[in-house]
Design a protein around this motif. Structure first.
Motif, PDB file in Angstrom:
ATOM      1  N   ARG A   1      38.496 -31.813-112.269  1.00 31.29           N
ATOM      2  CA  ARG A   1      37.569 -32.840-111.796  1.00 31.29           C
ATOM      3  C   ARG A   1      36.831 -32.464-110.519  1.00 31.29           C
ATOM      4  O   ARG A   1      35.676 -32.823-110.344  1.00 31.29           O
ATOM      5  CB  ARG A   1      38.316 -34.149-111.567  1.00 31.29           C
ATOM      6  N   THR A   2      37.466 -31.734-109.608  1.00 29.76           N
ATOM      7  CA  THR A   2      36.830 -31.497-108.315  1.00 29.76           C
ATOM      8  C   THR A   2      35.844 -30.339-108.315  1.00 29.76           C
ATOM      9  O   THR A   2      34.947 -30.309-107.483  1.00 29.76           O
ATOM     10  CB  THR A   2      37.886 -31.257-107.237  1.00 29.76           C
TER      11      THR A   2
ATOM     12  N   HIS B   1      27.611 -26.261-115.312  1.00 29.50           N
ATOM     13  CA  HIS B   1      27.591 -24.876-115.779  1.00 29.50           C
ATOM     14  C   HIS B   1      28.950 -24.184-115.745  1.00 29.50           C
ATOM     15  O   HIS B   1      29.096 -23.108-116.297  1.00 29.50           O
ATOM     16  CB  HIS B   1      26.591 -24.063-114.958  1.00 29.50           C
ATOM     17  N   GLN B   2      29.931 -24.766-115.067  1.00 32.34           N
ATOM     18  CA  GLN B   2      31.250 -24.153-115.015  1.00 32.34           C
ATOM     19  C   GLN B   2      32.311 -25.231-114.870  1.00 32.34           C
ATOM     20  O   GLN B   2      32.022 -26.334-114.420  1.00 32.34           O
ATOM     21  CB  GLN B   2      31.370 -23.154-113.880  1.00 32.34           C
ATOM     22  N   ILE B   3      33.513 -24.887-115.258  1.00 31.72           N
ATOM     23  CA  ILE B   3      34.618 -25.841-115.173  1.00 31.72           C
ATOM     24  C   ILE B   3      35.372 -25.657-113.869  1.00 31.72           C
ATOM     25  O   ILE B   3      35.634 -26.606-113.163  1.00 31.72           O
ATOM     26  CB  ILE B   3      35.553 -25.679-116.388  1.00 31.72           C
ATOM     27  N   ASN B   4      35.734 -24.437-113.548  1.00 28.85           N
ATOM     28  CA  ASN B   4      36.397 -24.101-112.286  1.00 28.85           C
ATOM     29  C   ASN B   4      35.763 -22.851-111.710  1.00 28.85           C
ATOM     30  O   ASN B   4      35.137 -22.068-112.416  1.00 28.85           O
ATOM     31  CB  ASN B   4      37.888 -23.849-112.492  1.00 28.85           C
TER      32      ASN B   4
ATOM     33  N   TYR C   1      40.594 -19.910-111.107  1.00 25.96           N
ATOM     34  CA  TYR C   1      41.199 -19.295-112.296  1.00 25.96           C
ATOM     35  C   TYR C   1      42.172 -18.198-111.898  1.00 25.96           C
ATOM     36  O   TYR C   1      43.239 -18.056-112.495  1.00 25.96           O
ATOM     37  CB  TYR C   1      40.123 -18.728-113.226  1.00 25.96           C
ATOM     38  N   ASP C   2      41.826 -17.405-110.882  1.00 27.50           N
ATOM     39  CA  ASP C   2      42.746 -16.367-110.417  1.00 27.50           C
ATOM     40  C   ASP C   2      44.063 -16.977-109.947  1.00 27.50           C
ATOM     41  O   ASP C   2      45.142 -16.479-110.280  1.00 27.50           O
ATOM     42  CB  ASP C   2      42.110 -15.559-109.284  1.00 27.50           C
TER      43      ASP C   2
ATOM     44  N   GLY D   1      40.861 -31.146-119.036  1.00 30.42           N
ATOM     45  CA  GLY D   1      40.095 -32.375-119.117  1.00 30.42           C
ATOM     46  C   GLY D   1      38.774 -32.194-119.824  1.00 30.42           C
ATOM     47  O   GLY D   1      37.997 -33.136-119.975  1.00 30.42           O
ATOM     48  N   VAL D   2      38.493 -30.979-120.261  1.00 22.67           N
ATOM     49  CA  VAL D   2      37.230 -30.661-120.915  1.00 22.67           C
ATOM     50  C   VAL D   2      37.541 -30.097-122.300  1.00 22.67           C
ATOM     51  O   VAL D   2      38.377 -29.213-122.429  1.00 22.67           O
ATOM     52  CB  VAL D   2      36.462 -29.593-120.100  1.00 22.67           C
TER      53      VAL D   2
END
Length: 114
Positions: A15-16, A21-24, A29-30, A55-56
């Motif tokens: 969510r934050t 265009h991107q999720i995280n 991710y790393d 959540g996606v």
């Protein structure tokens, strides 16, 4: 998190950092995958299943054709009959109080993506 001896659970809160265009972020991710490798490496071969919760949706049907039909002028008479006589009421729903309060969409998503 472990759900028993052979099942692990990974829940990613997107969510934050989520934008259109991107999720995280790559750094996030790393961190996630480094922690996952550490947790799975403690007892190699013990985990048989990994449940991942995002959540996606990763895969979902594209219904562009249906959206285009519902927005087309052809649907106008059906809308009129629905408003006037309640015909085809299953196709249309009444807006929720939340939707009426924020006609331009989710205000929080707008703050996060601006």
């Amino acid at each position: 998190m472990r759900l028993g001896k052979r099942i692990a659970f990974l829940g990613v809160d997107t969510r934050t950092e989520r934008t259109r265009h991107q999720i995280n972020y790559p750094e996030t991710y790393d961190l996630i995958f480094n922690r996952l490798n550490t947790e799975l490496g403690r007892n190699p071969g013990e985990i048989e299943h990994l449940i991942i919760l995002l959540g996606v949706p990763i895969a979902y049907p594209r219904l562009v054709w249906l959206e285009n039909i519902l927005r087309s002028p052809i649907i106008g008479p059906i809308r009129f009959l629905n408003k006037r006589f309640g015909i085809a009421s299953g196709l249309y729903r009444q807006p929720t109080l939340y939707e009426l309060s924020f006609p331009n969409g989710n205000p929080i998503f707008g703050l996060l993506t601006s």
